[in-house]
Design a protein around this motif. Structure first.
Motif, PDB file in Angstrom:
ATOM      1  N   VAL A   1       0.837  -1.167  -0.068  1.00  0.00           N
ATOM      2  CA  VAL A   1       0.095   0.065   0.120  1.00  0.00           C
ATOM      3  C   VAL A   1       0.853   1.275   0.085  1.00  0.00           C
ATOM      4  CG1 VAL A   1      -1.762   1.340   1.269  1.00  0.00           C
ATOM      5  CG2 VAL A   1      -1.810  -1.266   1.253  1.00  0.00           C
ATOM      6  N   PHE A   2       1.979   1.125   0.782  1.00  0.00           N
ATOM      7  CA  PHE A   2       2.812   2.360   0.791  1.00  0.00           C
ATOM      8  C   PHE A   2       3.520   2.512  -0.532  1.00  0.00           C
ATOM      9  CE2 PHE A   2       7.235   3.821   1.266  1.00  0.00           C
ATOM     10  CZ  PHE A   2       7.105   5.103   1.883  1.00  0.00           C
ATOM     11  N   TYR A   3       4.200   1.408  -1.155  1.00  0.00           N
ATOM     12  CA  TYR A   3       4.912   1.803  -2.269  1.00  0.00           C
ATOM     13  C   TYR A   3       4.128   1.817  -3.413  1.00  0.00           C
ATOM     14  CZ  TYR A   3       9.011  -0.213   0.388  1.00  0.00           C
ATOM     15  OH  TYR A   3       9.853  -0.130   1.404  1.00  0.00           O
ATOM     16  N   PHE A   4       2.802   1.432  -3.641  1.00  0.00           N
ATOM     17  CA  PHE A   4       2.112   1.693  -4.868  1.00  0.00           C
ATOM     18  C   PHE A   4       0.775   2.432  -4.683  1.00  0.00           C
ATOM     19  CE2 PHE A   4       4.660  -2.388  -5.348  1.00  0.00           C
ATOM     20  CZ  PHE A   4       5.181  -1.872  -6.771  1.00  0.00           C
ATOM     21  N   ILE A   5       0.608   2.925  -3.683  1.00  0.00           N
ATOM     22  CA  ILE A   5      -0.372   3.903  -3.291  1.00  0.00           C
ATOM     23  C   ILE A   5      -0.252   5.117  -2.627  1.00  0.00           C
ATOM     24  CG2 ILE A   5      -2.956   4.209  -2.199  1.00  0.00           C
ATOM     25  CD1 ILE A   5      -2.792   2.035  -4.216  1.00  0.00           C
ATOM     26  N   ALA A   6       0.899   5.066  -2.022  1.00  0.00           N
ATOM     27  CA  ALA A   6       1.417   6.082  -1.209  1.00  0.00           C
ATOM     28  C   ALA A   6       1.513   7.437  -1.601  1.00  0.00           C
ATOM     29  CB  ALA A   6       2.867   6.052  -0.403  1.00  0.00           C
ATOM     30  N   PHE A   7       2.150   7.709  -2.892  1.00  0.00           N
ATOM     31  CA  PHE A   7       2.111   9.003  -3.455  1.00  0.00           C
ATOM     32  C   PHE A   7       0.858   9.114  -4.431  1.00  0.00           C
ATOM     33  CE2 PHE A   7       6.551   7.537  -2.403  1.00  0.00           C
ATOM     34  CZ  PHE A   7       6.847   8.700  -1.642  1.00  0.00           C
ATOM     35  N   LEU A   8      -0.047   8.363  -4.452  1.00  0.00           N
ATOM     36  CA  LEU A   8      -1.208   8.548  -5.132  1.00  0.00           C
ATOM     37  C   LEU A   8      -2.380   8.830  -4.136  1.00  0.00           C
ATOM     38  CD1 LEU A   8      -0.803   5.765  -7.705  1.00  0.00           C
ATOM     39  CD2 LEU A   8      -0.088   8.200  -7.890  1.00  0.00           C
ATOM     40  N   ARG A   9      -2.125   8.727  -2.962  1.00  0.00           N
ATOM     41  CA  ARG A   9      -3.279   8.847  -2.036  1.00  0.00           C
ATOM     42  C   ARG A   9      -3.283  10.252  -1.594  1.00  0.00           C
ATOM     43  NH1 ARG A   9       0.729   6.874   1.965  1.00  0.00           N
ATOM     44  NH2 ARG A   9       1.160   8.473   3.250  1.00  0.00           N
TER      45      ARG A   9
ATOM     46  N   VAL B   1      -7.462   0.729  -4.854  1.00  0.00           N
ATOM     47  CA  VAL B   1      -7.234   1.441  -6.047  1.00  0.00           C
ATOM     48  C   VAL B   1      -7.246   2.766  -6.257  1.00  0.00           C
ATOM     49  CG1 VAL B   1      -9.524   1.218  -7.312  1.00  0.00           C
ATOM     50  CG2 VAL B   1      -7.352   1.127  -8.885  1.00  0.00           C
ATOM     51  N   ARG B   2      -6.025   3.604  -6.730  1.00  0.00           N
ATOM     52  CA  ARG B   2      -6.156   5.224  -6.935  1.00  0.00           C
ATOM     53  C   ARG B   2      -5.562   5.575  -7.925  1.00  0.00           C
ATOM     54  NH1 ARG B   2      -6.577   8.975  -3.444  1.00  0.00           N
ATOM     55  NH2 ARG B   2      -6.980   7.784  -1.579  1.00  0.00           N
TER      56      ARG B   2
ATOM     57  N   ALA C   1       0.929  -2.832  -7.911  1.00  0.00           N
ATOM     58  CA  ALA C   1       1.453  -2.714  -9.064  1.00  0.00           C
ATOM     59  C   ALA C   1       1.132  -1.102  -9.365  1.00  0.00           C
ATOM     60  CB  ALA C   1       0.845  -3.516 -10.041  1.00  0.00           C
ATOM     61  N   LYS C   2       1.783  -0.392 -10.373  1.00  0.00           N
ATOM     62  CA  LYS C   2       1.520   1.146 -10.360  1.00  0.00           C
ATOM     63  C   LYS C   2       1.977   1.268 -12.055  1.00  0.00           C
ATOM     64  CE  LYS C   2       4.321   3.984  -8.670  1.00  0.00           C
ATOM     65  NZ  LYS C   2       5.211   4.738  -7.637  1.00  0.00           N
ATOM     66  N   TYR C   3       1.416   2.231 -12.502  1.00  0.00           N
ATOM     67  CA  TYR C   3       1.819   2.712 -13.870  1.00  0.00           C
ATOM     68  C   TYR C   3       1.534   4.414 -13.936  1.00  0.00           C
ATOM     69  CZ  TYR C   3       1.472   4.407 -18.737  1.00  0.00           C
ATOM     70  OH  TYR C   3       1.684   4.905 -19.966  1.00  0.00           O
ATOM     71  N   GLU C   4       2.763   4.978 -14.183  1.00  0.00           N
ATOM     72  CA  GLU C   4       2.870   6.376 -14.507  1.00  0.00           C
ATOM     73  C   GLU C   4       3.274   6.669 -15.938  1.00  0.00           C
ATOM     74  OE1 GLU C   4       4.176   7.889 -10.439  1.00  0.00           O
ATOM     75  OE2 GLU C   4       5.694   6.449 -11.148  1.00  0.00           O
ATOM     76  N   GLY C   5       2.435   7.453 -16.635  1.00  0.00           N
ATOM     77  CA  GLY C   5       2.741   7.845 -17.936  1.00  0.00           C
ATOM     78  C   GLY C   5       2.041   9.315 -18.217  1.00  0.00           C
TER      79      GLY C   5
ATOM     80  N   GLY D   1      -2.541   3.310  -9.577  1.00  0.00           N
ATOM     81  CA  GLY D   1      -2.118   2.300  -8.748  1.00  0.00           C
ATOM     82  C   GLY D   1      -2.847   1.292  -7.938  1.00  0.00           C
ATOM     83  N   ALA D   2      -2.459  -0.039  -7.691  1.00  0.00           N
ATOM     84  CA  ALA D   2      -3.495  -0.934  -6.841  1.00  0.00           C
ATOM     85  C   ALA D   2      -2.661  -1.597  -6.211  1.00  0.00           C
ATOM     86  CB  ALA D   2      -4.171  -1.640  -7.881  1.00  0.00           C
ATOM     87  N   ALA D   3      -3.149  -1.996  -4.623  1.00  0.00           N
ATOM     88  CA  ALA D   3      -2.626  -3.103  -4.015  1.00  0.00           C
ATOM     89  C   ALA D   3      -3.699  -3.840  -3.186  1.00  0.00           C
ATOM     90  CB  ALA D   3      -1.906  -2.088  -2.857  1.00  0.00           C
ATOM     91  N   PHE D   4      -3.038  -4.894  -2.746  1.00  0.00           N
ATOM     92  CA  PHE D   4      -3.933  -5.892  -1.958  1.00  0.00           C
ATOM     93  C   PHE D   4      -3.065  -6.363  -0.834  1.00  0.00           C
ATOM     94  CE2 PHE D   4      -5.449 -10.350  -0.891  1.00  0.00           C
ATOM     95  CZ  PHE D   4      -6.705  -9.924  -0.823  1.00  0.00           C
ATOM     96  N   GLN D   5      -3.575  -6.809   0.364  1.00  0.00           N
ATOM     97  CA  GLN D   5      -2.900  -7.232   1.337  1.00  0.00           C
ATOM     98  C   GLN D   5      -3.863  -8.055   2.197  1.00  0.00           C
ATOM     99  OE1 GLN D   5      -0.694  -4.799   4.035  1.00  0.00           O
ATOM    100  NE2 GLN D   5      -2.586  -3.073   4.006  1.00  0.00           N
ATOM    101  N   TYR D   6      -3.334  -9.130   2.788  1.00  0.00           N
ATOM    102  CA  TYR D   6      -3.909 -10.184   3.571  1.00  0.00           C
ATOM    103  C   TYR D   6      -3.082 -10.572   4.809  1.00  0.00           C
ATOM    104  CZ  TYR D   6      -6.291 -14.368   5.203  1.00  0.00           C
ATOM    105  OH  TYR D   6      -6.653 -15.345   5.974  1.00  0.00           O
TER     106      TYR D   6
END
Length: 395
Positions: free
Chosen positions: A127-135, A257-258, A199-203, A209-214
């Motif tokens: 969540v930090f690595y793929f959502i952090a800078f998009l939240r 997802v963000r 996962a994240k896409y920047e263009g 970005g999207a993340a899932f954790q359990y």
């Protein structure tokens, strides 16, 4: 004697050459950041429910910290890397993150320019690595922009102990990663364990970005283990009425997802997250508490040194019905957050932020829902207002 006199300078010269070589191939960086603010909280819990004014250095745009990071070039694009990072409380001199010496993160690993990195230790989740800078609480604001209780961990309230993490290189704007936490419980190889994917896409102007954790058994009776009790003092993220009643959950998961989109000086942000506390015990045996969180916001860059942000968050839950037929956790939260940031130099800025929140419904404990901005604590009623004025300096 003459021989000894000759050997000593030669050895010193050889060691000097070796040191120079190692220095050329390695780097160690000392870094840090001080984020100190004065906070006004309109409403606190307890019998009096009075106002509160206090100093805070751990929950701003970037909580105060210092750290060391290193990179040794092993050749052929392979590097040995490490990071040791400690959170600090300026106002008491104490360590943050429950007293952990390197509570923010500490890891060691290998990084390949072509294949990505593999690291081991206490680390952030996906969540930090793929959502952090998009939240909202990263892209355009602070933890005051995060959902009530930071349910999805988008404000980095918890880290992951005993973690093995892989991070890919970036391929044409796309990157991904995975992490597994080894539970370490004797006789049970899955207890207190968990995994997260991202996962994240920047263009161009668009980033997605999207993340899932359990995590299994996220709350542990042993301090320093389990996701919610990962700090040495054993303090749990399930401490307030929003989710306190779900401490018995044997599983916790987040799907989020963000997306962000830039239009000139304006950056727009929006996201959706689903949070679940599953297989509850006690009076809620077998039940699952589900939260849905929606947020959106915008940043306006007035100049390279001044920007303004606004965010809105809506958190809702349908609640859980127990064996006695009583439903708890039917709660709803509306939150509006604002921020203005002025840079005085490349390393120093001042900012002011504020958040107002309103709660309704029934909390996880069965009592009327009360406001809780981030995790500052339950309000004595259904609304709360928080203002924070800050001086920040990086080194």
């Amino acid at each position: 004697m003459e021989t000894r006199k000759m050997i000593a300078p030669l050895c010193c010269t050889a060691l000097g050459m070796l040191s120079s070589t190692v220095h050329a191939q390695s780097s160690v960086t000392l870094y840090g950041l001080i984020d100190e603010g004065i906070v006004y909280q309109s409403n606190t819990g307890g019998a009096n429910g009075g106002k509160r004014i206090f100093l805070d250095s751990t929950s701003g745009l970037t909580g105060s910290r210092w750290g060391l990071k290193g990179d040794e070039d092993l050749g052929s694009g392979l590097h040995a890397i490490f990071t040791l990072e400690s959170g600090v409380n300026l106002n008491s001199g104490a360590l943050a993150q429950g007293g952990d010496l390197f509570g923010r993160q500490i890891f060691v690993g290998l990084k390949s320019d072509q294949a990505g990195s593999l690291t081991f230790g206490r680390q952030y989740d996906m969540v930090f690595y793929f959502i952090a800078f998009l939240r909202n609480s990263g892209a355009i604001g602070t933890s005051l922009f995060a959902p009530p209780g930071d349910l999805a961990n988008t404000a980095d309230s918890v880290r992951v102990n005993n973690a093995i993490r892989y991070m890919s290189p970036t391929y044409r704007g796309f990157s991904y990663g995975a992490e597994y936490s080894v539970g370490g419980a004797p006789g049970n190889t899955t207890a207190n364990s968990g995994y997260s994917l991202g996962a994240k896409y920047e263009g161009g102007p668009l980033s997605i970005g999207a993340a899932f954790q359990y995590f299994k058994n996220p709350t542990s009776s042993t301090a320093g283990s389990g996701l919610f009790t990962d700090n040495p003092n054993g303090a749990s993220q399930l401490a307030n009425s929003l989710n306190k009643g779900y401490a018995s959950a044997s599983a916790y998961q987040v799907a989020i997802v963000r997306a962000t989109y830039a239009i000139g000086p304006v950056s727009l942000v929006t996201s959706f997250a689903n949070i679940q506390y599953a297989n509850l015990g006690g009076a809620l045996a077998g039940g699952t508490a589900r939260f849905n969180d929606f947020d959106s916001g915008a940043t306006y860059t007035y100049s390279p040194f001044l920007f303004f942000t606004v965010g809105y968050d809506y958190l809702t839950s349908k609640g859980v019905t127990g064996a006695n037929g009583q439903t708890v956790g039917n709660q709803h939260y509306h939150q509006i957050s604002l921020l203005a940031d002025q840079f005085l130099s490349k390393r120093t800025d001042i900012y002011v932020e504020a958040a107002w929140q309103h709660a309704s419904g029934t909390s996880s404990t069965g009592a009327p829902a009360v406001a809780d901005v981030v995790n500052l604590g339950d309000s004595s009623n259904n609304h709360q207002f928080v203002v924070r004025a800050v001086l920040r300096h990086a080194f």
